[in-house]
Design a protein around this motif. Sequence first.
Motif, PDB file in Angstrom:
ATOM      1  N   ALA A  61     -14.711  21.290  -0.732  1.00 37.81           N
ATOM      2  CA  ALA A  61     -14.540  22.050  -1.967  1.00 37.81           C
ATOM      3  C   ALA A  61     -13.805  21.187  -2.981  1.00 37.81           C
ATOM      4  O   ALA A  61     -12.768  20.603  -2.672  1.00 37.81           O
ATOM      5  CB  ALA A  61     -13.761  23.330  -1.714  1.00 37.81           C
ATOM      6  N   ILE A  62     -14.372  21.127  -4.175  1.00 41.88           N
ATOM      7  CA  ILE A  62     -13.706  20.484  -5.307  1.00 41.88           C
ATOM      8  C   ILE A  62     -13.147  21.632  -6.145  1.00 41.88           C
ATOM      9  O   ILE A  62     -13.880  22.565  -6.495  1.00 41.88           O
ATOM     10  CB  ILE A  62     -14.692  19.638  -6.129  1.00 41.88           C
ATOM     11  CG1 ILE A  62     -15.345  18.574  -5.241  1.00 41.88           C
ATOM     12  CG2 ILE A  62     -13.983  19.000  -7.326  1.00 41.88           C
ATOM     13  CD1 ILE A  62     -16.528  17.866  -5.887  1.00 41.88           C
ATOM     14  N   VAL A  63     -11.858  21.575  -6.461  1.00 42.54           N
ATOM     15  CA  VAL A  63     -11.188  22.707  -7.101  1.00 42.54           C
ATOM     16  C   VAL A  63     -10.397  22.244  -8.322  1.00 42.54           C
ATOM     17  O   VAL A  63      -9.637  21.285  -8.241  1.00 42.54           O
ATOM     18  CB  VAL A  63     -10.226  23.409  -6.112  1.00 42.54           C
ATOM     19  CG1 VAL A  63      -9.549  24.608  -6.761  1.00 42.54           C
ATOM     20  CG2 VAL A  63     -10.951  23.822  -4.833  1.00 42.54           C
ATOM     21  N   THR A  64     -10.568  22.941  -9.448  1.00 48.97           N
ATOM     22  CA  THR A  64      -9.654  22.781 -10.583  1.00 48.97           C
ATOM     23  C   THR A  64      -8.677  23.955 -10.541  1.00 48.97           C
ATOM     24  O   THR A  64      -8.996  25.013 -10.019  1.00 48.97           O
ATOM     25  CB  THR A  64     -10.394  22.792 -11.936  1.00 48.97           C
ATOM     26  OG1 THR A  64     -10.935  24.092 -12.165  1.00 48.97           O
ATOM     27  CG2 THR A  64     -11.482  21.735 -11.994  1.00 48.97           C
ATOM     28  N   GLY A  65      -7.500  23.756 -11.091  1.00 48.81           N
ATOM     29  CA  GLY A  65      -6.531  24.854 -11.149  1.00 48.81           C
ATOM     30  C   GLY A  65      -5.757  25.072  -9.866  1.00 48.81           C
ATOM     31  O   GLY A  65      -5.159  26.125  -9.658  1.00 48.81           O
ATOM     32  N   GLY A  66      -5.736  24.081  -9.004  1.00 48.16           N
ATOM     33  CA  GLY A  66      -5.090  24.231  -7.708  1.00 48.16           C
ATOM     34  C   GLY A  66      -3.586  24.389  -7.743  1.00 48.16           C
ATOM     35  O   GLY A  66      -2.984  24.755  -6.740  1.00 48.16           O
ATOM     36  N   THR A  67      -2.960  24.128  -8.881  1.00 50.78           N
ATOM     37  CA  THR A  67      -1.507  24.311  -8.975  1.00 50.78           C
ATOM     38  C   THR A  67      -1.143  25.656  -9.595  1.00 50.78           C
ATOM     39  O   THR A  67       0.033  25.976  -9.719  1.00 50.78           O
ATOM     40  CB  THR A  67      -0.852  23.172  -9.785  1.00 50.78           C
ATOM     41  OG1 THR A  67      -1.438  23.145 -11.086  1.00 50.78           O
ATOM     42  CG2 THR A  67      -1.031  21.831  -9.088  1.00 50.78           C
ATOM     43  N   PHE A  92      -1.582  30.050  -9.760  1.00 46.65           N
ATOM     44  CA  PHE A  92      -1.483  31.136  -8.780  1.00 46.65           C
ATOM     45  C   PHE A  92      -2.811  31.351  -8.055  1.00 46.65           C
ATOM     46  O   PHE A  92      -2.876  31.298  -6.828  1.00 46.65           O
ATOM     47  CB  PHE A  92      -1.036  32.429  -9.469  1.00 46.65           C
ATOM     48  CG  PHE A  92      -0.922  33.582  -8.515  1.00 46.65           C
ATOM     49  CD1 PHE A  92       0.201  33.727  -7.716  1.00 46.65           C
ATOM     50  CD2 PHE A  92      -1.949  34.511  -8.401  1.00 46.65           C
ATOM     51  CE1 PHE A  92       0.301  34.772  -6.822  1.00 46.65           C
ATOM     52  CE2 PHE A  92      -1.856  35.563  -7.512  1.00 46.65           C
ATOM     53  CZ  PHE A  92      -0.727  35.699  -6.721  1.00 46.65           C
ATOM     54  N   LEU A  93      -3.886  31.591  -8.805  1.00 45.37           N
ATOM     55  CA  LEU A  93      -5.181  31.833  -8.168  1.00 45.37           C
ATOM     56  C   LEU A  93      -5.673  30.612  -7.409  1.00 45.37           C
ATOM     57  O   LEU A  93      -6.133  30.713  -6.264  1.00 45.37           O
ATOM     58  CB  LEU A  93      -6.234  32.238  -9.211  1.00 45.37           C
ATOM     59  CG  LEU A  93      -6.069  33.585  -9.879  1.00 45.37           C
ATOM     60  CD1 LEU A  93      -7.146  33.757 -10.960  1.00 45.37           C
ATOM     61  CD2 LEU A  93      -6.149  34.709  -8.876  1.00 45.37           C
ATOM     62  N   GLY A  94      -5.600  29.456  -8.059  1.00 43.25           N
ATOM     63  CA  GLY A  94      -6.122  28.239  -7.453  1.00 43.25           C
ATOM     64  C   GLY A  94      -5.414  27.859  -6.166  1.00 43.25           C
ATOM     65  O   GLY A  94      -6.059  27.466  -5.189  1.00 43.25           O
ATOM     66  N   SER A  95      -4.096  27.970  -6.130  1.00 42.09           N
ATOM     67  CA  SER A  95      -3.363  27.590  -4.918  1.00 42.09           C
ATOM     68  C   SER A  95      -3.686  28.539  -3.769  1.00 42.09           C
ATOM     69  O   SER A  95      -3.876  28.100  -2.625  1.00 42.09           O
ATOM     70  CB  SER A  95      -1.854  27.549  -5.179  1.00 42.09           C
ATOM     71  OG  SER A  95      -1.368  28.815  -5.590  1.00 42.09           O
ATOM     72  N   HIS A  96      -3.779  29.827  -4.052  1.00 39.24           N
ATOM     73  CA  HIS A  96      -4.140  30.776  -2.995  1.00 39.24           C
ATOM     74  C   HIS A  96      -5.584  30.586  -2.545  1.00 39.24           C
ATOM     75  O   HIS A  96      -5.902  30.760  -1.366  1.00 39.24           O
ATOM     76  CB  HIS A  96      -3.878  32.216  -3.453  1.00 39.24           C
ATOM     77  CG  HIS A  96      -2.420  32.561  -3.437  1.00 39.24           C
ATOM     78  ND1 HIS A  96      -1.569  32.214  -4.455  1.00 39.24           N
ATOM     79  CD2 HIS A  96      -1.673  33.175  -2.504  1.00 39.24           C
ATOM     80  CE1 HIS A  96      -0.348  32.625  -4.151  1.00 39.24           C
ATOM     81  NE2 HIS A  96      -0.381  33.200  -2.976  1.00 39.24           N
ATOM     82  N   TRP A  97      -6.464  30.221  -3.475  1.00 39.65           N
ATOM     83  CA  TRP A  97      -7.853  29.951  -3.103  1.00 39.65           C
ATOM     84  C   TRP A  97      -7.943  28.707  -2.215  1.00 39.65           C
ATOM     85  O   TRP A  97      -8.653  28.709  -1.204  1.00 39.65           O
ATOM     86  CB  TRP A  97      -8.730  29.806  -4.345  1.00 39.65           C
ATOM     87  CG  TRP A  97     -10.174  29.726  -3.999  1.00 39.65           C
ATOM     88  CD1 TRP A  97     -10.996  28.653  -4.131  1.00 39.65           C
ATOM     89  CD2 TRP A  97     -10.977  30.764  -3.425  1.00 39.65           C
ATOM     90  NE1 TRP A  97     -12.258  28.953  -3.685  1.00 39.65           N
ATOM     91  CE2 TRP A  97     -12.268  30.242  -3.244  1.00 39.65           C
ATOM     92  CE3 TRP A  97     -10.714  32.074  -3.058  1.00 39.65           C
ATOM     93  CZ2 TRP A  97     -13.311  30.997  -2.693  1.00 39.65           C
ATOM     94  CZ3 TRP A  97     -11.756  32.830  -2.506  1.00 39.65           C
ATOM     95  CH2 TRP A  97     -13.031  32.284  -2.334  1.00 39.65           C
ATOM     96  N   TYR A 134     -15.281  24.748  -7.442  1.00 40.72           N
ATOM     97  CA  TYR A 134     -14.601  25.970  -7.872  1.00 40.72           C
ATOM     98  C   TYR A 134     -13.775  25.647  -9.115  1.00 40.72           C
ATOM     99  O   TYR A 134     -12.776  24.940  -9.030  1.00 40.72           O
ATOM    100  CB  TYR A 134     -13.682  26.496  -6.766  1.00 40.72           C
ATOM    101  CG  TYR A 134     -14.429  26.903  -5.522  1.00 40.72           C
ATOM    102  CD1 TYR A 134     -14.886  28.202  -5.363  1.00 40.72           C
ATOM    103  CD2 TYR A 134     -14.681  25.980  -4.503  1.00 40.72           C
ATOM    104  CE1 TYR A 134     -15.582  28.576  -4.214  1.00 40.72           C
ATOM    105  CE2 TYR A 134     -15.370  26.347  -3.361  1.00 40.72           C
ATOM    106  CZ  TYR A 134     -15.813  27.647  -3.227  1.00 40.72           C
ATOM    107  OH  TYR A 134     -16.502  28.019  -2.097  1.00 40.72           O
ATOM    108  N   HIS A 135     -14.208  26.178 -10.255  1.00 37.79           N
ATOM    109  CA  HIS A 135     -13.458  25.951 -11.500  1.00 37.79           C
ATOM    110  C   HIS A 135     -12.557  27.154 -11.743  1.00 37.79           C
ATOM    111  O   HIS A 135     -13.009  28.236 -12.105  1.00 37.79           O
ATOM    112  CB  HIS A 135     -14.407  25.740 -12.673  1.00 37.79           C
ATOM    113  CG  HIS A 135     -13.693  25.535 -13.977  1.00 37.79           C
ATOM    114  ND1 HIS A 135     -12.661  24.624 -14.113  1.00 37.79           N
ATOM    115  CD2 HIS A 135     -13.852  26.117 -15.176  1.00 37.79           C
ATOM    116  CE1 HIS A 135     -12.223  24.670 -15.362  1.00 37.79           C
ATOM    117  NE2 HIS A 135     -12.932  25.569 -16.021  1.00 37.79           N
ATOM    118  N   ILE A 136     -11.254  26.942 -11.536  1.00 35.99           N
ATOM    119  CA  ILE A 136     -10.270  28.023 -11.637  1.00 35.99           C
ATOM    120  C   ILE A 136      -9.257  27.739 -12.742  1.00 35.99           C
ATOM    121  O   ILE A 136      -8.589  28.641 -13.231  1.00 35.99           O
ATOM    122  CB  ILE A 136      -9.559  28.221 -10.276  1.00 35.99           C
ATOM    123  CG1 ILE A 136     -10.600  28.417  -9.169  1.00 35.99           C
ATOM    124  CG2 ILE A 136      -8.617  29.422 -10.314  1.00 35.99           C
ATOM    125  CD1 ILE A 136     -10.041  28.404  -7.768  1.00 35.99           C
ATOM    126  N   ALA A 137      -9.146  26.502 -13.186  1.00 40.83           N
ATOM    127  CA  ALA A 137      -8.145  26.118 -14.178  1.00 40.83           C
ATOM    128  C   ALA A 137      -8.389  26.820 -15.508  1.00 40.83           C
ATOM    129  O   ALA A 137      -9.528  26.999 -15.933  1.00 40.83           O
ATOM    130  CB  ALA A 137      -8.166  24.608 -14.396  1.00 40.83           C
TER     131      ALA A 137
END
Length: 156
Positions: free
Chosen positions: A6-12, A14-19, A95-98
Amino acid sequence: MEKKIAIVTGGTGFLGSHWIKSLLLKNFDIISLTRQERAQSPLARVTAILHNIECPFELLSNVRAIKSDLEENLCGIQGEDLRFLESIGKAAEFYHIAADVSYENREKIFKTNLEGVRNVLELIAKIGTKRFHYFGTAYRGDIEGRLMEDYLENGE
């Protein structure tokens, strides 16, 4: 069990870290596209936040962080990092969450939340990822409690 990527933006956030934590628990390898802030590296930022939300320590070795910036073309990723993403892109889920949810600077919000999505899509096309997941969030600071969609006025 087969490893997934998984490539994830927004990992720092709330949503991104829990995801990320939930994906790690499902045996994913994580590539977190993360801003550099102050003297702390992207990996140090992500792992510190995962530690704070009680992500099992032994899973943190499955996290790799790549310095990125949503406001730049290809999210500011180039060279060796871009070649690495190209090598795994077809096998990865993105996963684009940022997002910028400060609402204090409209220009910054549009740059991150609109141009940032364009830059993410440009990156996805470049690395060949076939599965894209977009997370969105919003808030309104003058309301307490639950906000239902029918409460919002036109244009919000």
